[in-house]
Design an enzyme around this catalytic site. Structure first.
Site, PDB file in Angstrom:
ATOM      1  N   ASP A  43       0.838  -1.207   0.000  1.00 34.92           N
ATOM      2  CA  ASP A  43       0.000   0.000   0.000  1.00 34.92           C
ATOM      3  C   ASP A  43       0.871   1.254   0.000  1.00 34.92           C
ATOM      4  OD1 ASP A  43       0.817  -0.142   2.628  1.00 34.92           O
ATOM      5  OD2 ASP A  43      -1.188  -0.075   3.502  1.00 34.92           O
ATOM      6  N   SER A  44       2.203   1.053  -0.007  1.00 38.59           N
ATOM      7  CA  SER A  44       3.120   2.177  -0.276  1.00 38.59           C
ATOM      8  C   SER A  44       2.802   2.790  -1.637  1.00 38.59           C
ATOM      9  CB  SER A  44       4.578   1.701  -0.232  1.00 38.59           C
ATOM     10  OG  SER A  44       4.753   0.535  -1.027  1.00 38.59           O
ATOM     11  N   ASP A  82      -1.115  -6.234  -0.391  1.00 37.75           N
ATOM     12  CA  ASP A  82      -1.328  -5.576   0.908  1.00 37.75           C
ATOM     13  C   ASP A  82      -2.810  -5.322   1.129  1.00 37.75           C
ATOM     14  OD1 ASP A  82       0.308  -4.861   2.998  1.00 37.75           O
ATOM     15  OD2 ASP A  82       1.166  -3.110   1.992  1.00 37.75           O
ATOM     16  N   LYS A 110      -1.053  -9.508   2.763  1.00 36.09           N
ATOM     17  CA  LYS A 110      -0.286  -9.024   3.923  1.00 36.09           C
ATOM     18  C   LYS A 110      -1.150  -8.043   4.700  1.00 36.09           C
ATOM     19  CE  LYS A 110       3.252  -5.892   3.628  1.00 36.09           C
ATOM     20  NZ  LYS A 110       2.749  -4.794   4.488  1.00 36.09           N
ATOM     21  N   GLU A 112      -1.130  -5.587   8.576  1.00 34.55           N
ATOM     22  CA  GLU A 112      -0.258  -5.033   9.609  1.00 34.55           C
ATOM     23  C   GLU A 112      -0.774  -5.347  11.012  1.00 34.55           C
ATOM     24  OE1 GLU A 112       0.397  -0.840   8.971  1.00 34.55           O
ATOM     25  OE2 GLU A 112       1.054  -1.157   6.900  1.00 34.55           O
ATOM     26  N   GLU A 179       9.468  -4.282  10.263  1.00 30.63           N
ATOM     27  CA  GLU A 179       9.839  -2.963   9.723  1.00 30.63           C
ATOM     28  C   GLU A 179      10.413  -2.042  10.793  1.00 30.63           C
ATOM     29  OE1 GLU A 179       6.960  -1.062   7.185  1.00 30.63           O
ATOM     30  OE2 GLU A 179       8.181   0.751   7.027  1.00 30.63           O
TER      31      GLU A 179
HETATM   32  O1  KIV Z   1       3.516  -1.092   1.516  1.00 36.39           O
HETATM   33  C1  KIV Z   1       4.689  -1.504   1.531  1.00 36.39           C
HETATM   34  O2  KIV Z   1       5.474  -1.273   0.596  1.00 36.39           O
HETATM   35  C2  KIV Z   1       5.134  -2.267   2.686  1.00 36.39           C
HETATM   36  C3  KIV Z   1       6.596  -2.521   2.833  1.00 36.39           C
HETATM   37  C4  KIV Z   1       7.258  -1.294   3.358  1.00 36.39           C
HETATM   38  C5  KIV Z   1       6.881  -3.694   3.663  1.00 36.39           C
HETATM   39  O3  KIV Z   1       4.346  -2.618   3.510  1.00 36.39           O
END
Ligand code: KIV
Length: 254
Positions: A43-44, A82, A110, A112, A179
């Site tokens: 989600d970056s 994510d 994924k 968090e 992280e």
């Molecule tokens: O969203 C993302 O790119 C991430 C990484 C920083 C692990 O969660």
């Protein structure tokens, strides 16, 4: 179980795992053909692709759009999607979100958190969907935390991250991102953790593998580069040069 996921699980303590973010077809195809083990549609993307200040603006619709493109490109790498903020507030919602991401081609999802999302991870893994956990610094909590900082600096915080790891493992995740966590803590967690750990901003060689944001790796987002990034290229400068050359060529043609 997906044989690509089984191959990652078997790497614990044997061969380091290289994970990289990608958000579109060409980048994912290049990363896959270069041999990266796992592609994270992180989600970056809210920041490096969509121009938001942080990841809390990313929606499930954004993720579905990008995961579908990446899944079309990746032939060998595990594609991890994510789960955006507030798409896994309950176990039921978490499972629905995970199923939606798998339906557009993800191999795994994924999310968090540790102890706080154990029930959510369990709901997803019980449905046969592989999960990558994410502990230490949680970017979706940036507003509550008032910014990004190194985690695990006190004994209490280190113990809490260890408990988060245990919860993620209990819930059946196949790998775990750690992280921005004090390097000695990341190392200790990796030693105690039966699944593959993937570090970012957690020190070199402290985890079973590493993940990098594509734009940090290639110098593609020059307005912000995290201090722990190790850029291997400067594509922003190269893009600017090419665009200027094109403008100049057009301007000189009659
Ligand atoms: O969203 C993302 O790119 C991430 C990484 C920083 C692990 O969660």
């Amino acid at each position: 179980m997906n044989s690509k996921i089984a191959a990652i699980i078997a790497r614990k303590g044997k061969a380091p795992v290289a994970e990289l973010t990608a958000y579109d077809y060409p980048t994912a195809r290049l990363a896959d053909e270069a041999g990266v083990d796992m592609i994270l549609v992180g989600d970056s993307l809210g920041m490096v692709m969509l121009g938001y200040p942080d990841t809390t603006h990313v929606t499930l619709a954004h993720m579905l759009h990008h995961v579908e493109a990446v899944a079309r490109a990746a032939k060998s790498a595990v594609v991890i999607a994510d789960m955006p903020i507030h798409t896994y507030d309950t176990p039921e919602q978490a499972l629905q979100t995970a199923q939606a991401l798998m339906a557009v081609g993800a191999d795994a999802v994924k999310l968090e958190g540790g102890v706080a999302v154990e029930a959510q991870i369990k709901a997803i893994t019980r449905a046969g969907i592989p999960v990558q956990g994410h502990i230490g610094l949680l970017p979706q909590k940036v507003k509550e935390e008032g910014g990004y900082r190194m985690h695990g600096k006190t004994d209490e915080e280190a113990a809490a991250i260890m408990r988060d790891m245990e919860a993620v493992v209990r819930a059946g995740a196949f790998s775990l991102v750690i992280e921005c966590t004090r390097h000695s803590v990341a190392k200790e967690i990796t030693k105690a953790c039966p699944i593959v750990t993937i570090g970012i901003g957690a020190g070199r060689g402290t985890c079973d593998g590493e993940v990098a944001v594509f734009h940090d790796l290639v110098g593609g987002y020059p307005w912000f580069t995290p201090s722990f990034a190790r850029p291997k290229a400067d594509i922003a400068t190269e893009i600017t040069r090419a665009v200027k050359e094109y403008i100049s060529e057009v301007q000189q043609s009659e």
